[in-house]
Design an enzyme around this catalytic site. Structure first.
Site, mmCIF file in Angstrom:
data_model
loop_
_atom_site.group_PDB
_atom_site.id
_atom_site.type_symbol
_atom_site.label_atom_id
_atom_site.label_comp_id
_atom_site.label_asym_id
_atom_site.label_seq_id
_atom_site.Cartn_x
_atom_site.Cartn_y
_atom_site.Cartn_z
ATOM 1 N N HIS A 1 -14.887 -45.455 -50.039
ATOM 2 C CA HIS A 1 -16.224 -44.843 -49.981
ATOM 3 C C HIS A 1 -17.265 -45.722 -50.668
ATOM 4 C CE1 HIS A 1 -15.395 -40.782 -48.319
ATOM 5 N NE2 HIS A 1 -14.177 -41.038 -48.765
ATOM 6 N N GLU A 27 -20.350 -45.747 -50.037
ATOM 7 C CA GLU A 27 -21.634 -45.029 -50.164
ATOM 8 C C GLU A 27 -21.796 -44.355 -51.518
ATOM 9 O OE1 GLU A 27 -18.903 -41.702 -49.590
ATOM 10 O OE2 GLU A 27 -18.995 -43.736 -48.786
ATOM 11 N N CYS A 31 -14.124 -44.090 -44.150
ATOM 12 C CA CYS A 31 -13.088 -43.086 -44.359
ATOM 13 C C CYS A 31 -12.707 -42.391 -43.041
ATOM 14 C CB CYS A 31 -13.495 -42.104 -45.443
ATOM 15 S SG CYS A 31 -12.101 -41.127 -46.073
#
Length: 268
Positions: free
Chosen positions: A223, A225, A115
């Site tokens: 994203h 994660e 990001c």
């Protein structure tokens, strides 16, 4: 595996003021993804008013994870127009991450940029950004709805098409994946040396790698994660990053051992 044998993954922090006090913070989801996805040992790198020396940091690191953030890269870093009033910037982070990314890429230290980190990589190598992708004709609104719970914000948002024969297609094994979307900024002019690895339906660049980099560099606008252990695609990306970091760690240890033997054989 002993903690001492885990690859050391640096995670640059965001600088924030909380109740009048300066803090350096990193989202727990990134730390967890380093541990559970990459199999690494996370180390938070502070973004201080006077940045730490990037080469001194990289001498000790086996990988660099550059995270997302609510803040935007300052437009002065890429010759952009002044930001709209109320835009959050973090110039201490800019001053820390941009030189750190540049040196990591040059030295072959594996990098995974997410990001804001994805945008920082593009700026570092000479590219520019759209400050508000949703204001560009023909582009989707890539922001998440503010009034929704966090799991909804980070839920699947749109597909991305992977470049045929590219690094990402090789890692995930399919031509298209679905990703979340939580960003206003995005790549405008692609930096020299970056290769497009994924594109959204509106043409917005979603993933890149660095052409001919001496180490693995993965960068995504979404994203991975977020609940990485529940997403097979995210896990493949973090595992690839972790494998590259382990290889770098092994080479670093071998170099240190060789240097130590050399010092032990100094002529009298």
């Amino acid at each position: 595996m002993a903690t001492s044998e885990l690859p050391l993954i640096g995670i640059p922090a965001c600088a924030r003021t909380i109740e009048g006090h300066p803090f350096n913070i990193v989202g727990e989801k990134y730390i967890a993804a380093v541990v559970d996805g990459a199999g690494g040992l996370p180390l938070v790198i502070p973004s201080l008013p006077t940045p730490l020396d990037p080469d001194a940091l990289l001498d000790a690191l086996d990988g660099l994870l550059v995270t997302g953030s609510p803040s935007n890269v300052h437009p002065g870093r890429y010759g952009g127009e002044a930001s709209q009033p109320g835009t959050l910037h973090d110039e201490q982070r800019d001053a820390t991450t941009l030189p750190l990314i540049a040196r990591a890429v040059a030295r072959g230290v594996p990098v995974f940029a997410i990001c804001r980190g994805f945008q920082e990589l593009n700026v570092t190598l000479g590219g520019t950004l759209f400050q508000n992708v949703h204001e560009i004709d023909g582009r989707l609104d890539h922001r998440a709805p503010e009034d929704q719970p966090i799991p909804v914000k980070y839920g699947p948002a749109h597909p991305v098409r992977l470049t045929p024969g590219g690094v990402f297609e090789g890692l995930v094994g399919v031509p298209e994946i679905t990703v979340n979307s939580i960003h206003a900024q995005g790549i405008d002019r692609l930096a020299p040396g970056l290769r497009i690895e994924a594109v959204a339906p509106d043409g917005q660049i979603e993933a890149v790698t660095v052409v001919d980099a001496p180490g693995l560099v993965l960068a995504v606008q979404w994203h991975p994660e977020w609940r990485a252990s529940e997403n097979p695609v995210s896990m493949r990306l973090f595992q690839a990053f972790g494998d590259a970091a382990r290889s770098h760690a092994a080479a670093r240890r071998a170099g240190a051992a060789s240097a130590g033997k050399g010092r032990g054989h100094v002529a009298a």
